[in-house]
Design an enzyme around this catalytic site. Sequence first.
Site, PDB file in Angstrom:
ATOM      1  N   GLU B  63       1.416  -8.394   0.569  1.00  0.00           N
ATOM      2  CA  GLU B  63       0.163  -8.884   1.161  1.00  0.00           C
ATOM      3  C   GLU B  63      -0.406 -10.088   0.436  1.00  0.00           C
ATOM      4  O   GLU B  63      -0.866 -11.049   1.058  1.00  0.00           O
ATOM      5  CB  GLU B  63      -0.889  -7.769   1.205  1.00  0.00           C
ATOM      6  CG  GLU B  63      -0.685  -6.732   2.304  1.00  0.00           C
ATOM      7  CD  GLU B  63       0.265  -5.615   1.903  1.00  0.00           C
ATOM      8  OE1 GLU B  63       0.753  -5.635   0.757  1.00  0.00           O
ATOM      9  OE2 GLU B  63       0.517  -4.725   2.742  1.00  0.00           O
ATOM     10  N   HIS B 132      -5.958   5.198   1.978  1.00  0.00           N
ATOM     11  CA  HIS B 132      -5.636   4.517   3.244  1.00  0.00           C
ATOM     12  C   HIS B 132      -6.780   4.548   4.247  1.00  0.00           C
ATOM     13  O   HIS B 132      -6.573   4.315   5.423  1.00  0.00           O
ATOM     14  CB  HIS B 132      -4.410   5.161   3.895  1.00  0.00           C
ATOM     15  CG  HIS B 132      -3.112   4.777   3.267  1.00  0.00           C
ATOM     16  ND1 HIS B 132      -2.849   4.927   1.933  1.00  0.00           N
ATOM     17  CD2 HIS B 132      -1.988   4.218   3.792  1.00  0.00           C
ATOM     18  CE1 HIS B 132      -1.621   4.498   1.657  1.00  0.00           C
ATOM     19  NE2 HIS B 132      -1.084   4.067   2.776  1.00  0.00           N
TER      20      HIS B 132
END
Lengths: 388, 330
Positions: B63, B132
């Site tokens: 990322e 998450h």
Amino acid sequence: MATPTTDGKSTHDVHGGLPIPRRAANRPVPGAELLRGWYRELVLIREFEIRCMQAYQDKKIGGFCHVYIGQEAVAVGCVAALKPQDPLVTAYRDHGHALARGMTARACMAEMFGRVDGCAKGKGGSMHMFDREHNLFGGHGIVGAQTPLGAGLAFATKYEDEVLNNGKSSRVTLCFLGDGALNQGAFHEALNLAGLMNLPVIFVVENNGYSMGTSIHRGTTQSHDLSSKALGYGIDSAVIDGMNLLEVYHGMKDVVEKCRRESRPAFVDMRCYRYKGHSMSDPRKYRTRDEEELWEQGDPIGIFEKFILDQGAITPDQIKALQKEVKAEVRDAVDFADNSPVPPMSDLYHDVYREPWGRYTGTSEPRMYGGALNPPTFRATREGDGLI
Amino acid sequence: MSATQEIEFRDAIRDAMSEEMRRDKRVMLIGEEVAEYNGAYKVSRGMLDEFGPRRIIDTPISESGFAGMAIGAAMLGLRPVVEFMSWSFSLVAADPILNNAPKMLFMSGGQFGCPIVFRGNDGAGGQLGSTHSWSVEGLFSNVPGIKIVIPSTPADAKGLMKTAIRDDDPVFFLESERLLGMKGEVPVGEDVLVKFGQACVRREGTDCTIASWGRPVHFCMEAAEALAKEGISCEVLDLRTIRPLDIGAIERSVRKTSNLVIVDQSWSFGSPGSEVAAQIHQRCFDDLDNHVHRVHAEDVPAPYAFNLEQEYLPNTRKICEAVRSATYNA
């Protein structure tokens, strides 16, 4: 020569690396005018940085200030090997790159002073030199942060050339980083992506042997052979003597041409040395004076000056005249910066958004939170008032 | 009235991206599994087939690298759409998305902007556990220079995504995994856009304003329905974007109802909800019958167990309780 230390390394053995190949000896010598131009740039950067240090002591420059003294040949030689349309991005020790790229000493110094005539209107500062006209994409302050940006610039030039214009990739991006950035995750991610995507970007590690006060041997594995970093990502590399302008120029010329031709990334271990501290507050206790003196004997300006004198490209009188001219230019830049106005308060609120409300909003005089002190858009809260 | 068709939330986002990619070749999509896998959540289904691998670009799990790379590309003039499979993963890209994208225009003195869209799933999915389940609006709304969009319906998702892609500033587009399969009527046509900074009244009412955004808007609607049976008339406002924030719409509604409950799925401390509360207390001090009430995620990490997660999130019961308390019907 140098005194051996307890670990067996001589005190001047900053990089401890493999031998550096020599390239310039077998190449044709560039024309006298070009050589004189490069010499002028070297002297300009050196003089500019000396003046920056003085201005910093005089408190005309605030914040962090990282000077480039000792590394001038790297910026000048690398930029000389590029085309003007090739993007360049760098870290925070960026004054030399900006000047080599063509930014005026006035715009650069005014930025240092935080004045409105600075390249970024005084809003960037020493670490954030930007120049759209000369394809300089910053000046970035976080170690390693510019490496994915460099990959992205290369991605974009390639996309423009190949997808938008149905042509062939024609530009290369030069992405400078310090040896300290080798240990940042962003650097490794950028190399992996550049290798995977065949991006025409050259990562030039200005390996001055120290990330702030930590020698490369204390912070980086395989410090004797940084090409191993690139090898892991399938990227070709070169070692270049960053203290010798002609070596930088010829070495980079090869790397740039290959990168442009093959549209593949490259990695350069540019061996150099910074004569001053990491920043203005660094007493340099992590290295010996002996070491510094040894490197000063190999001053990039001295080496190049001797070369062009030997070549007959310049006379001692011309050198004196040129130095005088450069001193005057930098003095003028300091005066210019000193007399440039501070940014108007309204600038605080500009350039936060290009279009604060998006292209399609029809609301009149909306306000973004934070703009409350901005006179043109200040209104009391009443029914029908727009946004914050 | 333009024609509409009933499609899923995920397809609304896909249609918006595809239409904009047809319109402007500088737009490209990049992220993990966006191309050959057709999107981890099938949002980009079919896009590789139409646009090819030069414009629909798979990346490794990296990322920080690909977010930074896309920002560099945006500086040079491309208009990347970057998919984070989950906004929870954007945290490893915090430096590029928070330190580069929103500051580039400012620190370059207006020379280099950053026309880029970051998008992905935000908020709790379903029992995804602590790492998450981020509602990143709580963190990122603190940062000037970005725009934050949180749609709650397929039609808004499409219209707001199109605006986001055409916008010249960095836009964080926060989707909800729990809404991707939701169906709704979506306007057909290339130029149906939803402006940023315009709240939408989802339900009119007179006793209490409930302001929310994203997935919790649906809980607010359920709560309003239940409360109507108790004789409490709620007005539900969907803010749709947090930056810019349509504080004027909330203010107008509060002047009518004299009560406000904010429903925000991020944590309460230093959140969009607390900002709205502060603003409304300042702007509507004399109009309020009670202090502003807030329903947030509980101030703990997201739990895994089903019952705990339900209790952790804003839910219909908690919204009803807040409204009753605000309107002295507790």
